[in-house]
Scaffold this motif. Sequence first.
Motif, PDB file in Angstrom:
ATOM      1  N   SER A   1      -0.083  16.992 -10.301  1.00 12.05           N
ATOM      2  CA  SER A   1      -1.143  16.109 -10.794  1.00 12.05           C
ATOM      3  C   SER A   1      -1.614  15.158  -9.684  1.00 12.05           C
ATOM      4  O   SER A   1      -0.810  14.460  -9.069  1.00 12.05           O
ATOM      5  N   ALA A   2      -2.936  15.133  -9.481  1.00 10.88           N
ATOM      6  CA  ALA A   2      -3.492  14.258  -8.436  1.00 10.88           C
ATOM      7  C   ALA A   2      -3.982  12.927  -9.011  1.00 10.88           C
ATOM      8  O   ALA A   2      -4.609  12.135  -8.302  1.00 10.88           O
ATOM      9  N   ASP A   3      -3.679  12.658 -10.283  1.00  9.43           N
ATOM     10  CA  ASP A   3      -4.214  11.436 -10.916  1.00  9.43           C
ATOM     11  C   ASP A   3      -3.845  10.166 -10.129  1.00  9.43           C
ATOM     12  O   ASP A   3      -4.698   9.314  -9.881  1.00  9.43           O
ATOM     13  N   LEU A   4      -2.575  10.051  -9.749  1.00  9.51           N
ATOM     14  CA  LEU A   4      -2.156   8.826  -9.045  1.00  9.51           C
ATOM     15  C   LEU A   4      -2.759   8.775  -7.637  1.00  9.51           C
ATOM     16  O   LEU A   4      -3.124   7.696  -7.154  1.00  9.51           O
ATOM     17  N   LEU A   5      -2.873   9.941  -7.001  1.00  7.11           N
ATOM     18  CA  LEU A   5      -3.492   9.959  -5.665  1.00  7.11           C
ATOM     19  C   LEU A   5      -4.955   9.542  -5.761  1.00  7.11           C
ATOM     20  O   LEU A   5      -5.461   8.780  -4.931  1.00  7.11           O
ATOM     21  N   ASP A   6      -5.638  10.043  -6.788  1.00  3.89           N
ATOM     22  CA  ASP A   6      -7.054   9.679  -6.964  1.00  3.89           C
ATOM     23  C   ASP A   6      -7.208   8.183  -7.234  1.00  3.89           C
ATOM     24  O   ASP A   6      -8.239   7.597  -6.918  1.00  3.89           O
ATOM     25  N   ALA A   7      -6.166   7.592  -7.852  1.00 11.06           N
ATOM     26  CA  ALA A   7      -6.246   6.163  -8.192  1.00 11.06           C
ATOM     27  C   ALA A   7      -5.703   5.282  -7.069  1.00 11.06           C
ATOM     28  O   ALA A   7      -5.691   4.054  -7.188  1.00 11.06           O
TER      29      ALA A   7
ATOM     30  N   ASP B   1       0.835  -1.221   0.000  1.00 13.72           N
ATOM     31  CA  ASP B   1       0.000   0.000   0.000  1.00 13.72           C
ATOM     32  C   ASP B   1       0.865   1.264   0.000  1.00 13.72           C
ATOM     33  O   ASP B   1       0.645   2.175  -0.800  1.00 13.72           O
ATOM     34  N   VAL B   2       1.814   1.317   0.925  1.00 11.01           N
ATOM     35  CA  VAL B   2       2.552   2.573   1.067  1.00 11.01           C
ATOM     36  C   VAL B   2       3.525   2.791  -0.092  1.00 11.01           C
ATOM     37  O   VAL B   2       3.902   3.923  -0.391  1.00 11.01           O
ATOM     38  N   ARG B   3       3.876   1.715  -0.754  1.00  6.54           N
ATOM     39  CA  ARG B   3       4.681   1.853  -1.977  1.00  6.54           C
ATOM     40  C   ARG B   3       3.876   2.646  -3.012  1.00  6.54           C
ATOM     41  O   ARG B   3       4.387   3.562  -3.657  1.00  6.54           O
ATOM     42  N   VAL B   4       2.593   2.287  -3.145  1.00  9.27           N
ATOM     43  CA  VAL B   4       1.721   2.997  -4.094  1.00  9.27           C
ATOM     44  C   VAL B   4       1.510   4.444  -3.627  1.00  9.27           C
ATOM     45  O   VAL B   4       1.584   5.391  -4.416  1.00  9.27           O
ATOM     46  N   LEU B   5       1.286   4.617  -2.326  1.00  7.30           N
ATOM     47  CA  LEU B   5       0.986   5.952  -1.794  1.00  7.30           C
ATOM     48  C   LEU B   5       2.184   6.894  -1.927  1.00  7.30           C
ATOM     49  O   LEU B   5       2.031   8.065  -2.308  1.00  7.30           O
ATOM     50  N   ALA B   6       3.376   6.377  -1.633  1.00  9.61           N
ATOM     51  CA  ALA B   6       4.575   7.231  -1.708  1.00  9.61           C
ATOM     52  C   ALA B   6       4.789   7.720  -3.139  1.00  9.61           C
ATOM     53  O   ALA B   6       5.109   8.885  -3.380  1.00  9.61           O
ATOM     54  N   ARG B   7       4.576   6.836  -4.108  1.00 12.29           N
ATOM     55  CA  ARG B   7       4.756   7.237  -5.513  1.00 12.29           C
ATOM     56  C   ARG B   7       3.732   8.280  -5.914  1.00 12.29           C
ATOM     57  O   ARG B   7       4.028   9.241  -6.619  1.00 12.29           O
ATOM     58  N   ALA B   8       2.493   8.079  -5.469  1.00 14.83           N
ATOM     59  CA  ALA B   8       1.426   9.014  -5.821  1.00 14.83           C
ATOM     60  C   ALA B   8       1.695  10.394  -5.208  1.00 14.83           C
ATOM     61  O   ALA B   8       1.522  11.425  -5.868  1.00 14.83           O
ATOM     62  N   LEU B   9       2.151  10.398  -3.946  1.00 17.45           N
ATOM     63  CA  LEU B   9       2.435  11.676  -3.290  1.00 17.45           C
ATOM     64  C   LEU B   9       3.626  12.375  -3.954  1.00 17.45           C
ATOM     65  O   LEU B   9       3.628  13.601  -4.142  1.00 17.45           O
ATOM     66  N   ALA B  10       4.635  11.575  -4.331  1.00 19.59           N
ATOM     67  CA  ALA B  10       5.814  12.164  -4.983  1.00 19.59           C
ATOM     68  C   ALA B  10       5.393  12.833  -6.293  1.00 19.59           C
ATOM     69  O   ALA B  10       5.839  13.952  -6.601  1.00 19.59           O
TER      70      ALA B  10
END
Length: 395
Positions: free
Chosen positions: A320-326, A304-313
């Motif tokens: 762009s909030a696309d990755l955070l939204d996903a 989970d946090v692997r995905v979250l860290a990338r989205a926040l970065a």
Amino acid sequence: MRTQVGIVGAGPAGLVLSHLLHLEGIESVVLEARSREYVEQRVRAGVLEQGTVDLLRDTGLADRLEREGIVHHGIEIRFDGRGHRIALTDLTGGRSIWIYGQQEVVKDLIDARLAAGAEIHFDVEDVRLEGIDSETPSLHFILGGTDRRLDCDVIAGCDGFHGVTRGSIPNGVLREYHYEFPFAWLGILATVPPSTEELIYARHDRGFALHSLRSPQLSRLYLQVAPNENLNEWPDDRIWEELRIRLAMEGWNLADGPIIEKGVAGMRSFVVEPMQYGRLFLAGDAAHIVPATGAKGLNLAVADVRVLARALATWYRTGSADLLDAYSSRCLGRVWRVQDFSAWMSSMLHRYPGDDGMQGKLQLARLEWVTSMESAARSLAENYVGLPFDDELGV
Ligand SMILES: Cc1cc2nc3c(=O)[nH]c(=O)nc-3n(C[C@H](O)[C@H](O)[C@H](O)COP(=O)(O)OP(=O)(O)OC[C@H]3O[C@@H](n4cnc5c(N)ncnc54)[C@H](O)[C@@H]3O)c2cc1C
């Protein structure tokens, strides 16, 4: 106080997230309800998937893991007094699992974060979240008897199943999926060299048993018990005797020794959807629990946090909030796959209360299939060592 990402919980999810964000140049502050000593000694998971180990290695956290962790290339499935090896590495094109206690992972993470000057506040009380549906969320808490406030851009709820962050989301937003298995695990940690080189998962008419380990001197073993089992009814001698019966195999002996830790843990499957509300992102056990049979909880928290860290970065770098939204949908695909695998393993190996024999026969048929057909064994092995991440598959 102000930071970019406020993290509640210094378990594997919160600490790995803080570390990954640091590598991306993003500040975070971690709030933990327990003391440092407590979280560094809490005995829980011990099986790390290939992907978890790769992430720890790639981010400079694996020095001690490389020295003290034990790599395993297979597991044993035992039933009807016979053992069958599932050759994990051969069946998965070279992937393996590592035995390294969760508390050791937590120790390494805390050391690395503090050495990098991170702010981790232990022993915080009464954490409350405000403004999570606004662009200025904040965390309120008591530290050393003083009220504190931490303003952040984003809050990460990494505070486990019993934490406060999930409950801060307004009623009606989350859908909860919950299943309680009709059994629990009585787990022990014993100072005795393991009687096996690889984990043994045993199915027996009296119930499931697992022989795991933590080091060449420390064995970790589990017995299936009732969900409301009274630990006082399980003196050490009775535990060893029951383990001997359930793990029995001709020509094999179980060595016993002093039990230094004993506990009963329930078995549940739990998922909330979505794993996000406004500026609050849930990760790890705060969002989902898997039955321990698949050895996945810690690994899923890290995923989970692997995905979250990338989205926040990406958000901080590009706006762009696309990755955070996903975030939620990307995590939930893996979460449900892991739920299915863990439930599948659990139902194959545990005795179901009230079974008139039908369940037992079906289990044996499935076990024969898994241990005799390479395609079935491969499927188990691929799930057990951990499926590749979406981005490794180019999704
Ligand atoms: C007996 C047992 C055996 C297990 N075996 C395995 C295994 O073999 N393999 C595997 O992968 N997983 C296993 N698991 C599951 C694994 O331990 C969890 O999935 C993992 O700890 C999840 O990490 P986390 O960071 O999400 O949550 P946690 O580790 O629970 O961390 C949450 C942190 O938040 C803190 N916290 C809680 N409330 C607050 C609050 N209000 N304010 C501030 N801080 C708070 C807690 O003190 C804790 O430190 C096992 C679990 C148990 C209980």
